[in-house]
Design an enzyme around this catalytic site. Sequence first.
Site, PDB file in Angstrom:
ATOM      1  N   GLY A   1       0.766  -1.189   0.080  1.00  0.00           N
ATOM      2  CA  GLY A   1      -0.131  -0.068  -0.097  1.00  0.00           C
ATOM      3  C   GLY A   1       0.863   1.231  -0.041  1.00  0.00           C
ATOM      4  O   GLY A   1       1.723   1.196  -0.869  1.00  0.00           O
ATOM      5  N   SER A   2       0.128   2.285   0.841  1.00  0.00           N
ATOM      6  CA  SER A   2       0.983   3.519   0.900  1.00  0.00           C
ATOM      7  C   SER A   2       1.642   4.034   2.111  1.00  0.00           C
ATOM      8  O   SER A   2       1.437   3.118   3.049  1.00  0.00           O
ATOM      9  CB  SER A   2      -0.238   4.622   0.328  1.00  0.00           C
ATOM     10  OG  SER A   2      -1.049   4.674   1.436  1.00  0.00           O
ATOM     11  N   SER A   3       2.052   5.016   2.372  1.00  0.00           N
ATOM     12  CA  SER A   3       2.530   5.729   3.359  1.00  0.00           C
ATOM     13  C   SER A   3       1.202   5.780   4.722  1.00  0.00           C
ATOM     14  O   SER A   3       1.742   5.830   5.703  1.00  0.00           O
ATOM     15  CB  SER A   3       2.997   7.158   3.297  1.00  0.00           C
ATOM     16  OG  SER A   3       2.157   7.911   2.838  1.00  0.00           O
TER      17      SER A   3
END
Length: 138
Positions: A64-66
Amino acid sequence: MNKIILHGKKVAGGCAEGEALVTKHTIAGWGAIDPIKGTIIERRHELRGQSFAGKVFVFPSAKGSSGFSMTFHTARLAGNAPKALVIGQINSLAALAAVVTHTPAITGMDKDPVEVISTGDWVKVDADKGIVEITKKS
């Protein structure tokens, strides 16, 4: 008692122990975890509906992302973070989550932790020494 010892590398220091919650699937943070409950809500995830709160969370890697680290940080603030993280393959998402969650975390073990540890096993993580001690459930 059947005990197994794994050796690895510290991601975030400390020592904790508890019941294991294990997934063989990578885990996302943003939109896949309800941080207020510490519950996995990702639709197709094998642990959907289960909580990692107060458990030793064993997973192969983060995806995913941060937002991954923000989700784990929010879970800590809500009192629903894992006691420790055992991470098969470290990446920046998982490393940052370990740091902001303030939980002992270990990676790079001599055996794949998701193959050795089962949900319900009792796991002691001593990240400072790079040791994961598993007591298999009966």
